[in-house]
Design a protein around this motif. Structure first.
Motif, PDB file in Angstrom:
ATOM      1  N   GLU A  38       0.831  -1.203   0.000  1.00 36.68           N
ATOM      2  CA  GLU A  38       0.000   0.000   0.000  1.00 36.68           C
ATOM      3  C   GLU A  38       0.866   1.255   0.000  1.00 36.68           C
ATOM      4  O   GLU A  38       0.586   2.210  -0.721  1.00 36.68           O
ATOM      5  CB  GLU A  38      -0.942  -0.010   1.198  1.00 36.68           C
ATOM      6  N   ALA A  39       1.928   1.254   0.765  1.00 35.96           N
ATOM      7  CA  ALA A  39       2.822   2.419   0.818  1.00 35.96           C
ATOM      8  C   ALA A  39       3.406   2.721  -0.559  1.00 35.96           C
ATOM      9  O   ALA A  39       3.446   3.884  -0.986  1.00 35.96           O
ATOM     10  CB  ALA A  39       3.931   2.183   1.837  1.00 35.96           C
ATOM     11  N   ASP A  40       3.834   1.689  -1.282  1.00 31.21           N
ATOM     12  CA  ASP A  40       4.383   1.889  -2.629  1.00 31.21           C
ATOM     13  C   ASP A  40       3.333   2.432  -3.594  1.00 31.21           C
ATOM     14  O   ASP A  40       3.615   3.308  -4.410  1.00 31.21           O
ATOM     15  CB  ASP A  40       4.964   0.583  -3.183  1.00 31.21           C
ATOM     16  N   ARG A  41       2.111   1.888  -3.505  1.00 32.31           N
ATOM     17  CA  ARG A  41       1.037   2.382  -4.383  1.00 32.31           C
ATOM     18  C   ARG A  41       0.724   3.843  -4.100  1.00 32.31           C
ATOM     19  O   ARG A  41       0.590   4.647  -5.014  1.00 32.31           O
ATOM     20  CB  ARG A  41      -0.239   1.558  -4.201  1.00 32.31           C
ATOM     21  N   LEU A  42       0.610   4.183  -2.834  1.00 27.94           N
ATOM     22  CA  LEU A  42       0.216   5.540  -2.472  1.00 27.94           C
ATOM     23  C   LEU A  42       1.279   6.570  -2.825  1.00 27.94           C
ATOM     24  O   LEU A  42       0.958   7.675  -3.245  1.00 27.94           O
ATOM     25  CB  LEU A  42      -0.137   5.613  -0.986  1.00 27.94           C
ATOM     26  N   VAL A  43       2.541   6.202  -2.680  1.00 28.78           N
ATOM     27  CA  VAL A  43       3.606   7.152  -3.010  1.00 28.78           C
ATOM     28  C   VAL A  43       3.666   7.411  -4.521  1.00 28.78           C
ATOM     29  O   VAL A  43       4.078   8.478  -4.957  1.00 28.78           O
ATOM     30  CB  VAL A  43       4.971   6.696  -2.443  1.00 28.78           C
ATOM     31  N   ARG A  44       3.203   6.449  -5.332  1.00 27.90           N
ATOM     32  CA  ARG A  44       3.205   6.617  -6.787  1.00 27.90           C
ATOM     33  C   ARG A  44       1.965   7.362  -7.294  1.00 27.90           C
ATOM     34  O   ARG A  44       1.950   7.845  -8.411  1.00 27.90           O
ATOM     35  CB  ARG A  44       3.293   5.249  -7.460  1.00 27.90           C
ATOM     36  N   GLY A  45       0.940   7.421  -6.484  1.00 29.35           N
ATOM     37  CA  GLY A  45      -0.313   8.036  -6.917  1.00 29.35           C
ATOM     38  C   GLY A  45      -0.252   9.549  -6.948  1.00 29.35           C
ATOM     39  O   GLY A  45       0.247  10.177  -6.015  1.00 29.35           O
ATOM     40  N   HIS A  46      -0.762  10.116  -8.027  1.00 34.40           N
ATOM     41  CA  HIS A  46      -0.899  11.566  -8.114  1.00 34.40           C
ATOM     42  C   HIS A  46      -2.146  12.018  -7.357  1.00 34.40           C
ATOM     43  O   HIS A  46      -2.195  13.135  -6.848  1.00 34.40           O
ATOM     44  CB  HIS A  46      -1.003  12.007  -9.575  1.00 34.40           C
ATOM     45  N   TYR A  47      -3.131  11.142  -7.336  1.00 34.03           N
ATOM     46  CA  TYR A  47      -4.376  11.367  -6.601  1.00 34.03           C
ATOM     47  C   TYR A  47      -4.698  10.089  -5.844  1.00 34.03           C
ATOM     48  O   TYR A  47      -4.382   9.002  -6.299  1.00 34.03           O
ATOM     49  CB  TYR A  47      -5.538  11.699  -7.555  1.00 34.03           C
ATOM     50  N   ILE A  48      -5.333  10.252  -4.694  1.00 34.64           N
ATOM     51  CA  ILE A  48      -5.699   9.097  -3.870  1.00 34.64           C
ATOM     52  C   ILE A  48      -7.190   9.156  -3.570  1.00 34.64           C
ATOM     53  O   ILE A  48      -7.694  10.181  -3.119  1.00 34.64           O
ATOM     54  CB  ILE A  48      -4.904   9.067  -2.556  1.00 34.64           C
ATOM     55  N   ILE A  49      -7.885   8.054  -3.857  1.00 37.60           N
ATOM     56  CA  ILE A  49      -9.300   7.908  -3.520  1.00 37.60           C
ATOM     57  C   ILE A  49      -9.373   6.995  -2.292  1.00 37.60           C
ATOM     58  O   ILE A  49      -8.885   5.870  -2.322  1.00 37.60           O
ATOM     59  CB  ILE A  49     -10.100   7.266  -4.683  1.00 37.60           C
ATOM     60  N   HIS A  50      -9.970   7.492  -1.230  1.00 39.65           N
ATOM     61  CA  HIS A  50     -10.149   6.679  -0.020  1.00 39.65           C
ATOM     62  C   HIS A  50     -11.448   5.891  -0.169  1.00 39.65           C
ATOM     63  O   HIS A  50     -12.507   6.453  -0.410  1.00 39.65           O
ATOM     64  CB  HIS A  50     -10.179   7.575   1.224  1.00 39.65           C
ATOM     65  N   ASN A  51     -11.335   4.575  -0.050  1.00 36.76           N
ATOM     66  CA  ASN A  51     -12.459   3.671  -0.286  1.00 36.76           C
ATOM     67  C   ASN A  51     -12.760   2.856   0.967  1.00 36.76           C
ATOM     68  O   ASN A  51     -12.711   1.647   0.974  1.00 36.76           O
ATOM     69  CB  ASN A  51     -12.133   2.749  -1.473  1.00 36.76           C
ATOM     70  N   ASP A  52     -13.061   3.568   2.051  1.00 39.18           N
ATOM     71  CA  ASP A  52     -13.355   2.844   3.282  1.00 39.18           C
ATOM     72  C   ASP A  52     -14.821   2.936   3.682  1.00 39.18           C
ATOM     73  O   ASP A  52     -15.227   2.380   4.691  1.00 39.18           O
ATOM     74  CB  ASP A  52     -12.454   3.307   4.429  1.00 39.18           C
ATOM     75  N   ASN A  53     -15.631   3.604   2.857  1.00 39.24           N
ATOM     76  CA  ASN A  53     -17.057   3.735   3.161  1.00 39.24           C
ATOM     77  C   ASN A  53     -17.953   3.153   2.079  1.00 39.24           C
ATOM     78  O   ASN A  53     -19.105   3.549   1.944  1.00 39.24           O
ATOM     79  CB  ASN A  53     -17.422   5.200   3.401  1.00 39.24           C
ATOM     80  N   GLY A  54     -17.436   2.243   1.281  1.00 39.78           N
ATOM     81  CA  GLY A  54     -18.266   1.561   0.296  1.00 39.78           C
ATOM     82  C   GLY A  54     -18.084   2.061  -1.119  1.00 39.78           C
ATOM     83  O   GLY A  54     -17.539   3.136  -1.375  1.00 39.78           O
ATOM     84  N   ILE A  55     -18.560   1.248  -2.042  1.00 40.09           N
ATOM     85  CA  ILE A  55     -18.349   1.485  -3.468  1.00 40.09           C
ATOM     86  C   ILE A  55     -19.066   2.727  -3.978  1.00 40.09           C
ATOM     87  O   ILE A  55     -18.537   3.449  -4.822  1.00 40.09           O
ATOM     88  CB  ILE A  55     -18.720   0.226  -4.304  1.00 40.09           C
ATOM     89  N   GLU A  56     -20.248   3.010  -3.477  1.00 44.09           N
ATOM     90  CA  GLU A  56     -20.984   4.176  -3.969  1.00 44.09           C
ATOM     91  C   GLU A  56     -20.254   5.470  -3.645  1.00 44.09           C
ATOM     92  O   GLU A  56     -20.177   6.365  -4.486  1.00 44.09           O
ATOM     93  CB  GLU A  56     -22.413   4.188  -3.417  1.00 44.09           C
ATOM     94  N   GLU A  57     -19.724   5.566  -2.436  1.00 44.17           N
ATOM     95  CA  GLU A  57     -18.963   6.762  -2.076  1.00 44.17           C
ATOM     96  C   GLU A  57     -17.692   6.863  -2.907  1.00 44.17           C
ATOM     97  O   GLU A  57     -17.316   7.946  -3.358  1.00 44.17           O
ATOM     98  CB  GLU A  57     -18.622   6.768  -0.589  1.00 44.17           C
ATOM     99  N   ALA A  58     -17.022   5.745  -3.133  1.00 40.24           N
ATOM    100  CA  ALA A  58     -15.804   5.742  -3.953  1.00 40.24           C
ATOM    101  C   ALA A  58     -16.127   6.166  -5.380  1.00 40.24           C
ATOM    102  O   ALA A  58     -15.367   6.933  -5.987  1.00 40.24           O
ATOM    103  CB  ALA A  58     -15.156   4.361  -3.926  1.00 40.24           C
ATOM    104  N   LYS A  59     -17.245   5.697  -5.935  1.00 41.73           N
ATOM    105  CA  LYS A  59     -17.652   6.108  -7.282  1.00 41.73           C
ATOM    106  C   LYS A  59     -17.901   7.602  -7.337  1.00 41.73           C
ATOM    107  O   LYS A  59     -17.489   8.277  -8.292  1.00 41.73           O
ATOM    108  CB  LYS A  59     -18.915   5.361  -7.715  1.00 41.73           C
ATOM    109  N   ALA A  60     -18.567   8.136  -6.324  1.00 42.10           N
ATOM    110  CA  ALA A  60     -18.847   9.574  -6.285  1.00 42.10           C
ATOM    111  C   ALA A  60     -17.548  10.376  -6.234  1.00 42.10           C
ATOM    112  O   ALA A  60     -17.411  11.408  -6.908  1.00 42.10           O
ATOM    113  CB  ALA A  60     -19.732   9.905  -5.086  1.00 42.10           C
ATOM    114  N   LYS A  61     -16.589   9.914  -5.461  1.00 44.25           N
ATOM    115  CA  LYS A  61     -15.290  10.584  -5.390  1.00 44.25           C
ATOM    116  C   LYS A  61     -14.584  10.537  -6.745  1.00 44.25           C
ATOM    117  O   LYS A  61     -13.960  11.510  -7.170  1.00 44.25           O
ATOM    118  CB  LYS A  61     -14.413   9.944  -4.318  1.00 44.25           C
ATOM    119  N   MET A  62     -14.685   9.394  -7.416  1.00 44.16           N
ATOM    120  CA  MET A  62     -14.044   9.254  -8.720  1.00 44.16           C
ATOM    121  C   MET A  62     -14.687  10.186  -9.744  1.00 44.16           C
ATOM    122  O   MET A  62     -13.988  10.844 -10.528  1.00 44.16           O
ATOM    123  CB  MET A  62     -14.105   7.801  -9.192  1.00 44.16           C
ATOM    124  N   VAL A  63     -16.010  10.264  -9.739  1.00 42.43           N
ATOM    125  CA  VAL A  63     -16.713  11.167 -10.660  1.00 42.43           C
ATOM    126  C   VAL A  63     -16.268  12.604 -10.412  1.00 42.43           C
ATOM    127  O   VAL A  63     -16.004  13.357 -11.359  1.00 42.43           O
ATOM    128  CB  VAL A  63     -18.247  11.009 -10.512  1.00 42.43           C
TER     129      VAL A  63
END
Length: 77
Positions: free
Chosen positions: A41-66
Motif C-alpha cells: 500500500e505504501a508503494d502504491r500511495l507514493v506513486r499516486g498523483h491522486y488518492i481515492i479513499h475507499n473505506d465507506n463503500g463502493i458508492e462513495e468511492a464512485k462519487a469521489k471518482m466522478v
C-alpha cells in the motif's frame, strides 16, 4: 512512463480483507497469497498523483471518482 497520472485507491487492510472474504470460494489462505503478491500500500500511495479513499463503500468511492474526473477535465481542458 506509460501513464499521464496514477489514481491510487486506499482502504484499510481490515476492510479489504472483509470484502475479499465475501467472494465465492475465498479462503483465508488464498486471500493472504493474493494480497502478498500485490504491491505494498505504501508503494502504491507514493506513486499516486491522486488518492481515492475507499473505506465507506463502493458508492462513495464512485462519487469521489466522478468528482475527480470532473476536476481533471476542468483542469486539463
Amino acid at each position: 512512463k506509460h501513464c499521464d497520472m496514477i489514481i491510487a485507491i486506499q482502504c484499510p487492510r481490515e476492510i479489504r480483507e472483509e470484502r475479499v472474504m465475501l467472494r465465492p470460494g475465498m479462503t483465508r489462505e488464498k486471500m493472504t497469497m493474493l494480497m502478498d503478491k500485490q504491491m505494498s500500500e505504501a508503494d502504491r500511495l507514493v506513486r499516486g498523483h491522486y488518492i481515492i479513499h475507499n473505506d465507506n463503500g463502493i458508492e462513495e468511492a464512485k462519487a469521489k471518482m466522478v468528482k475527480l474526473v470532473a476536476h481533471l477535465k476542468d483542469f486539463y481542458a
